[in-house]
Write a protein that holds these residues in place. Sequence first.
Motif, PDB file in Angstrom:
ATOM      1  N   VAL A 189      92.532  61.241  86.401  1.00  0.00           N
ATOM      2  CA  VAL A 189      92.759  60.647  87.718  1.00  0.00           C
ATOM      3  C   VAL A 189      91.745  59.546  87.982  1.00  0.00           C
ATOM      4  CG1 VAL A 189      92.706  61.085  90.202  1.00  0.00           C
ATOM      5  CG2 VAL A 189      93.848  62.705  88.676  1.00  0.00           C
ATOM      6  N   GLN A 190      90.476  59.826  87.669  1.00  0.00           N
ATOM      7  CA  GLN A 190      89.442  58.822  87.882  1.00  0.00           C
ATOM      8  C   GLN A 190      89.591  57.666  86.890  1.00  0.00           C
ATOM      9  OE1 GLN A 190      85.149  59.811  87.317  1.00  0.00           O
ATOM     10  NE2 GLN A 190      84.930  58.946  89.372  1.00  0.00           N
ATOM     11  N   PHE A 191      89.938  57.979  85.647  1.00  0.00           N
ATOM     12  CA  PHE A 191      90.141  56.932  84.649  1.00  0.00           C
ATOM     13  C   PHE A 191      91.208  55.957  85.121  1.00  0.00           C
ATOM     14  CE2 PHE A 191      92.202  55.045  81.000  1.00  0.00           C
ATOM     15  CZ  PHE A 191      91.148  54.709  80.156  1.00  0.00           C
ATOM     16  N   ASN A 192      92.317  56.487  85.618  1.00  0.00           N
ATOM     17  CA  ASN A 192      93.412  55.623  86.061  1.00  0.00           C
ATOM     18  C   ASN A 192      92.991  54.766  87.251  1.00  0.00           C
ATOM     19  OD1 ASN A 192      96.243  54.790  85.933  1.00  0.00           O
ATOM     20  ND2 ASN A 192      96.470  55.884  87.867  1.00  0.00           N
ATOM     21  N   PHE A 193      92.268  55.366  88.201  1.00  0.00           N
ATOM     22  CA  PHE A 193      91.818  54.591  89.359  1.00  0.00           C
ATOM     23  C   PHE A 193      90.823  53.519  88.926  1.00  0.00           C
ATOM     24  CE2 PHE A 193      89.051  53.771  93.021  1.00  0.00           C
ATOM     25  CZ  PHE A 193      89.999  53.350  93.941  1.00  0.00           C
ATOM     26  N   SER A 194      89.946  53.851  87.987  1.00  0.00           N
ATOM     27  CA  SER A 194      88.997  52.868  87.473  1.00  0.00           C
ATOM     28  C   SER A 194      89.735  51.724  86.787  1.00  0.00           C
ATOM     29  CB  SER A 194      88.034  53.543  86.491  1.00  0.00           C
ATOM     30  OG  SER A 194      87.138  52.613  85.937  1.00  0.00           O
ATOM     31  N   LEU A 195      90.756  52.054  86.015  1.00  0.00           N
ATOM     32  CA  LEU A 195      91.569  51.037  85.341  1.00  0.00           C
ATOM     33  C   LEU A 195      92.224  50.102  86.354  1.00  0.00           C
ATOM     34  CD1 LEU A 195      93.254  49.847  82.933  1.00  0.00           C
ATOM     35  CD2 LEU A 195      94.884  51.714  83.353  1.00  0.00           C
ATOM     36  N   VAL A 253      83.320  50.709  99.499  1.00  0.00           N
ATOM     37  CA  VAL A 253      82.546  51.921  99.230  1.00  0.00           C
ATOM     38  C   VAL A 253      83.439  52.969  98.572  1.00  0.00           C
ATOM     39  CG1 VAL A 253      81.228  53.814 100.252  1.00  0.00           C
ATOM     40  CG2 VAL A 253      80.919  51.483 101.117  1.00  0.00           C
ATOM     41  N   ASN A 254      84.606  53.185  99.120  1.00  0.00           N
ATOM     42  CA  ASN A 254      85.540  54.152  98.534  1.00  0.00           C
ATOM     43  C   ASN A 254      85.949  53.764  97.123  1.00  0.00           C
ATOM     44  OD1 ASN A 254      86.004  56.305 100.437  1.00  0.00           O
ATOM     45  ND2 ASN A 254      86.957  54.797 101.778  1.00  0.00           N
ATOM     46  N   THR A 255      86.165  52.477  96.906  1.00  0.00           N
ATOM     47  CA  THR A 255      86.568  52.005  95.577  1.00  0.00           C
ATOM     48  C   THR A 255      85.475  52.289  94.556  1.00  0.00           C
ATOM     49  OG1 THR A 255      87.893  50.239  96.582  1.00  0.00           O
ATOM     50  CG2 THR A 255      87.309  49.986  94.264  1.00  0.00           C
ATOM     51  N   ILE A 256      84.246  51.977  94.907  1.00  0.00           N
ATOM     52  CA  ILE A 256      83.120  52.145  93.982  1.00  0.00           C
ATOM     53  C   ILE A 256      82.880  53.615  93.674  1.00  0.00           C
ATOM     54  CG2 ILE A 256      80.609  51.883  93.782  1.00  0.00           C
ATOM     55  CD1 ILE A 256      80.982  49.256  95.453  1.00  0.00           C
ATOM     56  N   VAL A 257      82.869  54.447  94.701  1.00  0.00           N
ATOM     57  CA  VAL A 257      82.566  55.866  94.510  1.00  0.00           C
ATOM     58  C   VAL A 257      83.711  56.570  93.778  1.00  0.00           C
ATOM     59  CG1 VAL A 257      82.077  58.037  95.693  1.00  0.00           C
ATOM     60  CG2 VAL A 257      81.005  55.921  96.488  1.00  0.00           C
ATOM     61  N   ALA A 258      84.943  56.319  94.191  1.00  0.00           N
ATOM     62  CA  ALA A 258      86.090  57.001  93.577  1.00  0.00           C
ATOM     63  C   ALA A 258      86.245  56.648  92.104  1.00  0.00           C
ATOM     64  CB  ALA A 258      87.370  56.656  94.327  1.00  0.00           C
ATOM     65  N   SER A 259      85.931  55.412  91.746  1.00  0.00           N
ATOM     66  CA  SER A 259      86.085  54.975  90.358  1.00  0.00           C
ATOM     67  C   SER A 259      84.930  55.416  89.478  1.00  0.00           C
ATOM     68  CB  SER A 259      86.214  53.447  90.304  1.00  0.00           C
ATOM     69  OG  SER A 259      85.041  52.840  90.815  1.00  0.00           O
ATOM     70  N   GLY A 260      83.879  55.967  90.081  1.00  0.00           N
ATOM     71  CA  GLY A 260      82.737  56.414  89.294  1.00  0.00           C
ATOM     72  C   GLY A 260      81.785  55.305  88.919  1.00  0.00           C
ATOM     73  N   ARG A 261      81.865  54.181  89.619  1.00  0.00           N
ATOM     74  CA  ARG A 261      80.967  53.073  89.292  1.00  0.00           C
ATOM     75  C   ARG A 261      79.561  53.289  89.842  1.00  0.00           C
ATOM     76  NH1 ARG A 261      86.182  50.560  89.681  1.00  0.00           N
ATOM     77  NH2 ARG A 261      86.616  49.721  87.606  1.00  0.00           N
TER      78      ARG A 261
END
Length: 785
Positions: A341-347, A698-706
């Motif tokens: 799930v995180q991989f896909n959001f990061s992609l 903020v949500n984008t950075i945290v959710a993607s694991g950056r």
Amino acid sequence: MKVNVIGGGPGGLFYAILHRKAHPTDEVTVYERNRPDDTFGFGVVLSAATLGNVYAADQETYVNIERAFAYWDDIYTHFRGHVLKSAGHAFSGVSRLKLLQILQARAQELGVAIHYEHDVADLAPYLEADLVVAADGINSRVREGWKEHFRPHTDLRPNKFTWLGAEMTLPGFTYVFKHNAHGIWTAHAYQYEPGMCTVVAETTDAAFAAAGLEVENEAKTVAYLDEVFADEFGRGKLVTNRSYWRNFPMMRLDSWVKDNVVLLGDAAHTAHFSIGSGTKLAMESAIALAAEVDAHYGDVPKALAAYDVNRRDEVERTQHAADVSLVWFENVKRLWDVDPVQFNFSLLSRSKQITYENLRERDPAVVAEVDRWYTAKVAAEQKLIAPEPPVPPMFTPFRLRDMTLGNRVVVSPMCQYSAADGMPNDWHLMHLGARAVGGAGLVVTEMTCVAEDARISPGCAGIWTEGQAAQWRRIVDFVHTHSQAKIAMQIGHAGRKGSTQLGWDRIDHPLPDGNWPICSASALPYYPGESQVPKEMDEADMARVTAQFVAAAKAALACGFDMLELHMAHGYLLASFISPLTNRRTDGYGGGLEARMRYPLQVLDAVRAAWPEEKPLSVRISATDWAEGGLEGPDAVEIAKMLKAHGVDLVDVSTGQTDPASKPFYGRMYQTPFAEAIRLEADIATMAVGAITTADQVNTIVASGRADLCALARPHLTNPHFTLQAAAEYGISTQPWPKQYMPGKQQAESLAARAKQDAAARAVKPPPMRPAAVAAGRSRQEAAE
């Protein structure tokens, strides 16, 4: 006017079309080295936005392209046995050959003369035209012939890739990530006409070599990739067309114009294929050039000068997004063990063009799944009961040692230049107290100087006297009494950047009078010929400064601070030892990175010993100096590994400000990729900082694991209640509000709900009429699903 276009690709042809359409009596000629039906590659991608621009420029071209394209809305990600789907992406693919045929026919219809198999080896005979458009591709002879004028800067990237075709049908844009004994292989695949797809295969140089592949051996390439992607594509589907392996060249030019010659498309700039922008940039650049020529018709130098200036921002934004995207694909290995799930959001969010809120608009179910997964993950890690419904990632708690933050928002250290003799005052109480009350999980003081001569300016706060400590204790008590926020003190020493003017005067420039002695790793002034020359520290100086840091840490502990941060960034004292630009020492404290880190680590060890085991310790670093010969991203990862080994819990990742010659590339969340690399490769928590301005980011950075935390500075200056406002907009009932502000909470939530309703009402529109070809293409995709 007479116009010669060198190169009959999409960019050159579309410029010829637009010029001739606007000026039917002008003589426009295209010279193309290949035959009309020659093309290398298969399909190209055009976004809805690009098609809209084409429509505005020439409706006839748009209609013909639209009739030919294969439309898709969905992206499918195949990763470690999972297939994840997201919708709402609105792209189309079209055969490159078909696109060229459409543009060729339209150009000839308008009276453009096209000479095929016409190789322009010498540009001189063509310069007699009023305007020469050099659209002769990535290997442009025009650019190379005047290389010293155009000054291309090319970075040949490490990954190998090749373009292939595939005789198959796909339901949408498809990413496939596979791992075998040789390495990781990625496929970027999309349909461009019934039964035909483009497949771009990508891998590392190491995997390519380990697999025994050869650059021009197409048969070997197909046989190998048929096996790699057999489960997703089936065997025997791949076809070739000069499908040679290459390394992508990231290219930028200092100038696109020389006299009456202008470079267009890949001749002038490249953008990585992972955001599908090569053809987009070429055609949109043709539109922009035609607009400037129209605006300054008859004055070619003025038109080209305007184009060179006005078009750059958009091209550079696209290139930056492409650069960030390509780096993501180059580093897939470091993401291989994350949850799908995180991989896909990061992609999906890799290039910053798609964010958490943008994806919610496209496909709410995907974001809901991200929230569910992330909330459950945090709850499991921290042995908490997961909230129901799940909350956005920025509102999940975060723990370091015995300190738990209520959310992921941090008030970044911001110099206030408002102290006298290092003494914090009511301004500091108001500044930090207001932002703590505003809901942030963590508030960090400005760099607080460990000694009088450690100050940046006369207005900088310190913690070298009991009187200063008493004022800090007052601020800490206010934060703890009136908010749920934690508060950290950042301590530092200005080094060669000390004894300078206030931030709103001439920042980093020396005081006109009243200067105090300064020291640094080496005797290098910040501004040669203007700044003071600092003393190169000897071991006695190092021992003295180390003791000052320890005393400051003990004083911060006595004040009740929850966390301590050491400032090792921005060219200040400890940073001056780390960067090769500022450390020219020949003793045991200079040379390689380990030697340059020796003194900063000595200070760190002494401070860690004085700081309680149960309290976290953070370090701010400059992950890159943005200057030739300085620190770069890989160095930052090694620095972070050393910091972790010496007891650091969190790396606060900033960049630059080491040397006035640095040339940073600013943009949204521009330092976040460095935080991501450190987090994943050094396996340590990170705090991202720099041009983070919205809750969405903020949500984008945290959710993607950056990063684990996001530090915001300027947004908190204009809105101390940034976090409370975001909580109202997201409907987060668990975010604490001061009792005194509860009426404001109710109103904020009511206004946020009303704004959402209004936005939803505005968004309800009749479904657009779609051409039969588009509807049929969509039906084919739905059937394939």
